[in-house]
Design an enzyme around this catalytic site. Sequence first.
Site, PDB file in Angstrom:
ATOM      1  N   HIS A  29      37.445  40.668  42.270  1.00  0.00           N
ATOM      2  CA  HIS A  29      38.818  40.689  41.363  1.00  0.00           C
ATOM      3  C   HIS A  29      39.214  39.191  41.195  1.00  0.00           C
ATOM      4  CE1 HIS A  29      42.477  40.744  44.711  1.00  0.00           C
ATOM      5  NE2 HIS A  29      40.905  39.963  44.543  1.00  0.00           N
ATOM      6  N   GLU A  63      43.704  44.047  51.225  1.00  0.00           N
ATOM      7  CA  GLU A  63      42.611  43.212  51.191  1.00  0.00           C
ATOM      8  C   GLU A  63      41.356  42.624  52.331  1.00  0.00           C
ATOM      9  OE1 GLU A  63      44.357  40.065  48.974  1.00  0.00           O
ATOM     10  OE2 GLU A  63      43.965  41.736  47.233  1.00  0.00           O
ATOM     11  N   CYS A 103      42.141  32.454  45.267  1.00  0.00           N
ATOM     12  CA  CYS A 103      42.034  34.161  44.804  1.00  0.00           C
ATOM     13  C   CYS A 103      41.917  33.295  43.252  1.00  0.00           C
ATOM     14  CB  CYS A 103      43.199  34.350  45.326  1.00  0.00           C
ATOM     15  SG  CYS A 103      43.149  35.133  46.846  1.00  0.00           S
ATOM     16  N   HIS A 145      32.766  48.770  43.987  1.00  0.00           N
ATOM     17  CA  HIS A 145      31.761  47.724  43.707  1.00  0.00           C
ATOM     18  C   HIS A 145      31.509  47.676  41.991  1.00  0.00           C
ATOM     19  CE1 HIS A 145      30.135  49.177  47.585  1.00  0.00           C
ATOM     20  NE2 HIS A 145      28.625  48.174  47.536  1.00  0.00           N
TER      21      HIS A 145
END
Length: 140
Positions: free
Chosen positions: A14, A129, A23, A68
């Site tokens: 992401h 995460e 990020c 994935h």
Amino acid sequence: MITAERYHDISCGHRVVGHEGKCRYLHGHNYRIHFIVQAEELDTVGRVVDFSVIKEKLCMWLEENFDHKFLIWNEDPLLSGLMDIAADSLVLVPFNPTAENIAKYLVEQIGPQQLAQYGCRLIKCKVEETQKCAASYTLI
């Protein structure tokens, strides 16, 4: 309140649009996602729901839809460029794919669809995460 809980591990990419740090770049995690399910009353065996139902309906949903793959917000400015090179691995989501928003989406959208016929509901989801960082969403 009695709940049943099961977790599932997936690998998924992401990026967080608008993030101040790293990020904001394309990256991924080995996520651990915890599902907490509740029922108004236990079944005749004494369960909220069999753990295999959580696996089949929620864990396997993750496996088929997010594992994935790369989660990308349908408003991400990088979307069109990524579609040109990796369309088959992209999952367009209607939210900026933070752990918080993923948890909320799973509880509010996916849980009701997947558990509709089982007399229980997904009331909380925790999205890890890393081993150090997680976000949770709980129905009120």
